[in-house]
Design a protein around this motif. Sequence first.
Motif, PDB file in Angstrom:
ATOM      1  N   ALA A  91      41.673  46.113  48.726  1.00  0.00           N
ATOM      2  CA  ALA A  91      42.726  45.178  48.452  1.00  0.00           C
ATOM      3  C   ALA A  91      42.382  44.532  46.992  1.00  0.00           C
ATOM      4  CB  ALA A  91      43.009  44.262  49.407  1.00  0.00           C
ATOM      5  N   ASN A  92      41.174  44.103  46.964  1.00  0.00           N
ATOM      6  CA  ASN A  92      40.874  43.436  45.747  1.00  0.00           C
ATOM      7  C   ASN A  92      40.670  44.235  44.429  1.00  0.00           C
ATOM      8  OD1 ASN A  92      40.405  40.754  46.435  1.00  0.00           O
ATOM      9  ND2 ASN A  92      38.412  41.122  47.687  1.00  0.00           N
TER      10      ASN A  92
ATOM     11  N   LEU B 183      45.945  45.264  38.989  1.00  0.00           N
ATOM     12  CA  LEU B 183      47.407  44.874  38.885  1.00  0.00           C
ATOM     13  C   LEU B 183      47.281  43.631  37.921  1.00  0.00           C
ATOM     14  CD1 LEU B 183      50.288  45.069  39.233  1.00  0.00           C
ATOM     15  CD2 LEU B 183      50.094  43.740  41.367  1.00  0.00           C
ATOM     16  N   ALA B 184      46.317  42.778  37.955  1.00  0.00           N
ATOM     17  CA  ALA B 184      46.337  41.856  37.224  1.00  0.00           C
ATOM     18  C   ALA B 184      46.023  41.916  36.035  1.00  0.00           C
ATOM     19  CB  ALA B 184      44.969  40.756  37.865  1.00  0.00           C
TER      20      ALA B 184
ATOM     21  N   GLU C 180      47.796  42.170  30.229  1.00  0.00           N
ATOM     22  CA  GLU C 180      48.084  42.912  29.167  1.00  0.00           C
ATOM     23  C   GLU C 180      49.640  42.740  28.532  1.00  0.00           C
ATOM     24  OE1 GLU C 180      48.325  47.416  27.922  1.00  0.00           O
ATOM     25  OE2 GLU C 180      46.431  46.850  29.119  1.00  0.00           O
ATOM     26  N   GLN C 181      50.359  42.732  29.779  1.00  0.00           N
ATOM     27  CA  GLN C 181      51.884  42.494  29.218  1.00  0.00           C
ATOM     28  C   GLN C 181      52.226  41.126  28.826  1.00  0.00           C
ATOM     29  OE1 GLN C 181      54.348  44.891  29.335  1.00  0.00           O
ATOM     30  NE2 GLN C 181      52.488  46.399  29.714  1.00  0.00           N
TER      31      GLN C 181
END
Length: 78
Positions: free
Chosen positions: A57-58, A64-65, A70-71
Amino acid sequence: MRKNPASNVNEHDDEMLPEYDFSAGVRGEYAERYARSVTIVLLDPDVAEVFPDSAAANRALRALAGIVREQQSRTPAS
């Protein structure tokens, strides 16, 4: 008339469902983690099926983080 104090001992027992079994529980098992400010997150069952352990999960959340960061760095501030 005074109530018997012992009669109030189990006044909240009706809130415990019969399937709750804490007989194998360990008192303070997560106290050290909590003291270190580790955040415990409960996953919905369908999400938990995808991740076999907290390390998986991490890894997914770190990936995702990175995408989110980046976005955010590409989006001009208003």
